[in-house]
Design a protein around this motif. Structure first.
Motif, PDB file in Angstrom:
ATOM      1  N   VAL A  39     -10.167   4.450  17.241  1.00 30.50           N
ATOM      2  CA  VAL A  39      -9.906   2.972  18.584  1.00 30.50           C
ATOM      3  C   VAL A  39      -9.315   4.499  20.029  1.00 30.50           C
ATOM      4  CG1 VAL A  39     -10.062   1.221  17.100  1.00 30.50           C
ATOM      5  CG2 VAL A  39      -7.822   3.267  17.624  1.00 30.50           C
ATOM      6  N   LEU A  40      -8.765   5.949  19.343  1.00 38.11           N
ATOM      7  CA  LEU A  40      -7.984   6.182  20.350  1.00 38.11           C
ATOM      8  C   LEU A  40      -9.273   6.894  21.475  1.00 38.11           C
ATOM      9  CD1 LEU A  40      -5.236   8.496  18.519  1.00 38.11           C
ATOM     10  CD2 LEU A  40      -5.672   6.057  18.995  1.00 38.11           C
ATOM     11  N   PRO A  41      -8.329   7.652  22.633  1.00 41.92           N
ATOM     12  CA  PRO A  41      -9.972   8.249  23.322  1.00 41.92           C
ATOM     13  C   PRO A  41      -9.717   9.644  22.843  1.00 41.92           C
ATOM     14  CG  PRO A  41      -7.982   7.189  24.648  1.00 41.92           C
ATOM     15  CD  PRO A  41      -7.447   6.298  22.825  1.00 41.92           C
ATOM     16  N   PRO A  42     -11.217  10.478  23.270  1.00 46.63           N
ATOM     17  CA  PRO A  42     -11.361  11.233  22.886  1.00 46.63           C
ATOM     18  C   PRO A  42     -10.361  12.603  22.879  1.00 46.63           C
ATOM     19  CG  PRO A  42     -12.990  10.514  23.441  1.00 46.63           C
ATOM     20  CD  PRO A  42     -11.939   9.284  24.252  1.00 46.63           C
ATOM     21  N   GLY A  43      -9.416  13.013  21.900  1.00 40.77           N
ATOM     22  CA  GLY A  43      -8.998  14.353  22.851  1.00 40.77           C
ATOM     23  C   GLY A  43      -7.419  13.497  22.695  1.00 40.77           C
ATOM     24  N   MET A  44      -7.174  12.630  21.913  1.00 35.20           N
ATOM     25  CA  MET A  44      -5.903  12.013  21.730  1.00 35.20           C
ATOM     26  C   MET A  44      -5.964  12.279  20.400  1.00 35.20           C
ATOM     27  SD  MET A  44      -4.398   8.461  22.473  1.00 35.20           S
ATOM     28  CE  MET A  44      -2.129   8.271  22.283  1.00 35.20           C
ATOM     29  N   ARG A  45      -4.371  12.588  19.967  1.00 33.35           N
ATOM     30  CA  ARG A  45      -4.173  12.929  18.877  1.00 33.35           C
ATOM     31  C   ARG A  45      -4.137  11.679  17.544  1.00 33.35           C
ATOM     32  NH1 ARG A  45       0.165  12.237  16.103  1.00 33.35           N
ATOM     33  NH2 ARG A  45       2.617  11.826  17.109  1.00 33.35           N
ATOM     34  N   PRO A  46      -4.754  11.894  16.693  1.00 33.12           N
ATOM     35  CA  PRO A  46      -3.842  11.275  15.526  1.00 33.12           C
ATOM     36  C   PRO A  46      -3.432  10.255  15.628  1.00 33.12           C
ATOM     37  CG  PRO A  46      -5.533  12.505  14.738  1.00 33.12           C
ATOM     38  CD  PRO A  46      -4.951  13.312  15.701  1.00 33.12           C
ATOM     39  N   LEU A  47      -2.582   9.192  15.516  1.00 32.89           N
ATOM     40  CA  LEU A  47      -0.988   8.124  15.252  1.00 32.89           C
ATOM     41  C   LEU A  47      -1.518   7.345  14.254  1.00 32.89           C
ATOM     42  CD1 LEU A  47      -1.212   6.605  18.798  1.00 32.89           C
ATOM     43  CD2 LEU A  47      -0.105   8.601  17.665  1.00 32.89           C
ATOM     44  N   ARG A  48       0.021   7.638  13.326  1.00 30.17           N
ATOM     45  CA  ARG A  48      -0.245   7.010  12.055  1.00 30.17           C
ATOM     46  C   ARG A  48       0.459   5.897  11.977  1.00 30.17           C
ATOM     47  NH1 ARG A  48       0.402  10.259   7.209  1.00 30.17           N
ATOM     48  NH2 ARG A  48       2.011   9.245   6.817  1.00 30.17           N
ATOM     49  N   VAL A  49       0.230   4.618  11.977  1.00 33.51           N
ATOM     50  CA  VAL A  49       1.027   3.102  12.489  1.00 33.51           C
ATOM     51  C   VAL A  49       1.725   2.535  11.046  1.00 33.51           C
ATOM     52  CG1 VAL A  49       1.439   1.236  13.411  1.00 33.51           C
ATOM     53  CG2 VAL A  49      -0.225   3.129  14.387  1.00 33.51           C
ATOM     54  N   LEU A  50       2.324   2.052  10.739  1.00 37.22           N
ATOM     55  CA  LEU A  50       3.086   1.923   9.304  1.00 37.22           C
ATOM     56  C   LEU A  50       2.869   0.304   9.653  1.00 37.22           C
ATOM     57  CD1 LEU A  50       3.997   1.461   6.113  1.00 37.22           C
ATOM     58  CD2 LEU A  50       5.817   1.984   7.418  1.00 37.22           C
ATOM     59  N   GLN A  51       2.054  -1.082   9.239  1.00 40.78           N
ATOM     60  CA  GLN A  51       2.553  -2.320   9.585  1.00 40.78           C
ATOM     61  C   GLN A  51       3.332  -2.650   8.627  1.00 40.78           C
ATOM     62  OE1 GLN A  51      -1.246  -4.041  10.422  1.00 40.78           O
ATOM     63  NE2 GLN A  51      -0.055  -6.531  10.455  1.00 40.78           N
ATOM     64  N   VAL A  52       4.151  -3.285   8.181  1.00 43.14           N
ATOM     65  CA  VAL A  52       5.017  -4.131   7.458  1.00 43.14           C
ATOM     66  C   VAL A  52       4.595  -5.691   7.939  1.00 43.14           C
ATOM     67  CG1 VAL A  52       5.883  -2.589   6.337  1.00 43.14           C
ATOM     68  CG2 VAL A  52       6.987  -4.291   8.452  1.00 43.14           C
ATOM     69  N   SER A  53       4.148  -6.578   6.849  1.00 46.04           N
ATOM     70  CA  SER A  53       4.248  -8.490   6.990  1.00 46.04           C
ATOM     71  C   SER A  53       4.400  -8.629   5.474  1.00 46.04           C
ATOM     72  CB  SER A  53       2.447  -8.365   7.542  1.00 46.04           C
ATOM     73  OG  SER A  53       2.421  -9.275   8.248  1.00 46.04           O
ATOM     74  N   ASP A  54       4.984 -10.145   6.510  1.00 44.77           N
ATOM     75  CA  ASP A  54       5.120 -11.352   5.677  1.00 44.77           C
ATOM     76  C   ASP A  54       6.245 -10.955   4.610  1.00 44.77           C
ATOM     77  OD1 ASP A  54       3.228 -13.863   6.549  1.00 44.77           O
ATOM     78  OD2 ASP A  54       2.402 -11.704   7.032  1.00 44.77           O
ATOM     79  N   ILE A  55       7.017 -10.328   4.315  1.00 47.59           N
ATOM     80  CA  ILE A  55       8.625  -9.783   3.775  1.00 47.59           C
ATOM     81  C   ILE A  55       8.674 -11.535   2.710  1.00 47.59           C
ATOM     82  CG2 ILE A  55      10.578  -8.601   3.478  1.00 47.59           C
ATOM     83  CD1 ILE A  55       9.474  -7.500   5.404  1.00 47.59           C
ATOM     84  N   HIS A  56       9.063 -12.294   3.548  1.00 50.92           N
ATOM     85  CA  HIS A  56       9.725 -13.646   2.517  1.00 50.92           C
ATOM     86  C   HIS A  56      10.627 -12.970   1.570  1.00 50.92           C
ATOM     87  CE1 HIS A  56       6.762 -16.779   4.464  1.00 50.92           C
ATOM     88  NE2 HIS A  56       5.858 -15.241   4.260  1.00 50.92           N
ATOM     89  N   MET A  57      11.972 -12.486   1.985  1.00 49.09           N
ATOM     90  CA  MET A  57      13.208 -12.350   1.585  1.00 49.09           C
ATOM     91  C   MET A  57      13.155 -13.111   0.989  1.00 49.09           C
ATOM     92  SD  MET A  57      14.234  -9.200   0.457  1.00 49.09           S
ATOM     93  CE  MET A  57      13.475  -7.901   1.383  1.00 49.09           C
ATOM     94  N   VAL A  58      14.129 -13.180  -0.456  1.00 53.58           N
ATOM     95  CA  VAL A  58      15.284 -14.457  -0.838  1.00 53.58           C
ATOM     96  C   VAL A  58      15.926 -13.668  -1.699  1.00 53.58           C
ATOM     97  CG1 VAL A  58      15.220 -15.579  -3.431  1.00 53.58           C
ATOM     98  CG2 VAL A  58      12.824 -15.402  -1.044  1.00 53.58           C
ATOM     99  N   GLY A  59      17.302 -13.023  -1.362  1.00 51.83           N
ATOM    100  CA  GLY A  59      17.664 -13.142  -2.309  1.00 51.83           C
ATOM    101  C   GLY A  59      18.089 -12.526  -3.328  1.00 51.83           C
ATOM    102  N   GLY A  60      18.595 -11.112  -4.232  1.00 50.01           N
ATOM    103  CA  GLY A  60      17.626 -10.868  -4.844  1.00 50.01           C
ATOM    104  C   GLY A  60      16.344 -10.318  -5.393  1.00 50.01           C
ATOM    105  N   GLN A  61      15.636 -10.324  -4.189  1.00 55.66           N
ATOM    106  CA  GLN A  61      14.287  -9.704  -4.896  1.00 55.66           C
ATOM    107  C   GLN A  61      15.052  -7.608  -4.579  1.00 55.66           C
ATOM    108  OE1 GLN A  61      11.598 -11.233  -1.743  1.00 55.66           O
ATOM    109  NE2 GLN A  61      11.324 -12.801  -3.008  1.00 55.66           N
ATOM    110  N   ARG A  62      15.385  -7.337  -6.021  1.00 54.83           N
ATOM    111  CA  ARG A  62      16.005  -6.392  -5.590  1.00 54.83           C
ATOM    112  C   ARG A  62      14.495  -5.358  -5.749  1.00 54.83           C
ATOM    113  NH1 ARG A  62      20.164  -7.542  -3.211  1.00 54.83           N
ATOM    114  NH2 ARG A  62      21.709  -8.433  -4.467  1.00 54.83           N
ATOM    115  N   LYS A  63      13.664  -4.652  -6.280  1.00 57.03           N
ATOM    116  CA  LYS A  63      12.604  -4.027  -6.332  1.00 57.03           C
ATOM    117  C   LYS A  63      11.994  -3.917  -4.942  1.00 57.03           C
ATOM    118  CE  LYS A  63       8.400  -3.356  -8.897  1.00 57.03           C
ATOM    119  NZ  LYS A  63       7.287  -3.947  -9.858  1.00 57.03           N
ATOM    120  N   LYS A  64      11.370  -5.625  -4.636  1.00 58.08           N
ATOM    121  CA  LYS A  64      10.679  -5.444  -3.306  1.00 58.08           C
ATOM    122  C   LYS A  64      11.415  -4.492  -1.990  1.00 58.08           C
ATOM    123  CE  LYS A  64       9.468  -8.815  -1.412  1.00 58.08           C
ATOM    124  NZ  LYS A  64       9.840 -10.543  -0.331  1.00 58.08           N
TER     125      LYS A  64
END
Length: 308
Positions: A39-64
């Motif tokens: 999706v980037l314009p020609p000649g632009m260096r690659p970008l690394r995007v980390l997407q995190v979503s829907d964590i739905h954190m509940v107390g005590g979820q240590r592994k997550k």
């Protein structure tokens, strides 16, 4: 007697085994989805995007929490959080702690309905019923009554203090090694908080690259982003279907997006234009339905490269 009761007992045993697997193993079997998007314009260096979503954190979820902290080792150029961080009004400190290492990187966020309101116990069959009737969230349903209000302001303040951009019906710009990355976001369409008119107009001519961000991938928002010329839209919300059938896939998306695009990379077309859409299956579940089947929890590392 054995023949008479053997089949029902076998079904019960299989159901119990499936529940044990989906709650005890798969819901905690965290994965990383890797995707390359041209999706980037020609000649632009690659970008690394980390997407995190829907964590739905509940107390005590240590592994997550440990797994989320470990994602900082990927060293992304920037992080996008597509909402639904909470499934417990007391979960804000644990979310901020788990995302602490990631907040050392540039980032941005939008909220989902579960950041604003606590979940309720629901019959899972209602999602199928709402799908057949074309009703999802507050889109066609009656307003929620007696909802638990989550302390979303504390979550917002924590993200803001780390320097992440608040994309609640707003635009923002990240500068990554001299490149100007424009992000345009919406509040959650699932509860009708999206206000596209406030951000309409398409990518800025001054930006090196622009993309859209939203929690729930409702078609009206995807149409708007695509028609305005955004080459990429990131979303979450669907949980990838959460309970899927092997070799078939998801039954529901909990919005009006079709199940073929419930997770991963796809394309969306509107008014003669086409955008890439990436939907994260998310890494959590509603606290009242802590199960996943044929749909493991995930985060996504998108490598954006030059257009073909």
């Amino acid at each position: 007697m054995r023949a008479r009761y053997g089949v029902p007992l076998g079904i019960v045993a299989a159901g119990a085994a499936g529940l044990l697997y989906s709650a005890g193993f798969e819901a905690r079997s965290f994965r990383l989805r890797r995707v390359t998007v041209p999706v980037l314009p020609p000649g632009m260096r690659p970008l690394r995007v980390l997407q995190v979503s829907d964590i739905h954190m509940v107390g005590g979820q240590r592994k997550k929490q440990r797994w989320l902290r470990s994602l900082a080792g990927l060293r992304p150029d920037f992080v996008i959080n597509t909402g639904d961080n909470l499934s417990d009004p007391e979960g804000v400190p644990e979310v901020l702690d788990a995302l602490g290492p990631l907040m050392e990187f540039p980032g941005a966020y939008v909220f989902g309905s579960n950041d604003y309101y606590g979940p309720k116990l629901r019959n899972p069959a209602r999602y199928l019923l709402e799908k057949t009737q074309g009703r999802h969230g507050l889109n066609g349903n009656k307003p929620a009554v007696g909802a638990i209000h989550n302390p979303w302001e504390d979550l917002r303040d924590g993200f803001d203090a780390a320097g992440w951009l608040n994309l609640t019906n707003a635009r923002g710009v990240l500068k990554i090694e001299g490149a100007e990355i424009e992000l345009t976001g919406l509040d959650d369409p699932h509860i009708k908080r999206d206000r596209y008119a406030r951000v309409a107009g398409g990518p800025s001519v001054s930006a090196d690259f622009s993309m859209g961000v939203v929690h729930a991938p409702y078609l009206r928002t995807l149409d708007a982003f695509t028609a305005d010329g955004y080459p990429l839209v990131l979303a979450g919300h669907t949980h990838g279907g959460q309970l899927c059938l092997p070799f078939y896939g998801a039954f529901v998306t909990n919005c009006d997006l079709d199940t073929d695009r419930v997770k991963g990379l796809s394309r969306h077309t509107a008014e003669g234009r086409t955008s890439y859409l990436h939907v994260s299956a998310g890494c959590g579940t509603n606290r009242y339905t802590p199960v996943r089947f044929a749909c493991p929890p995930e985060a996504s590392l998108l490598t954006l490269v030059g257009r073909e």
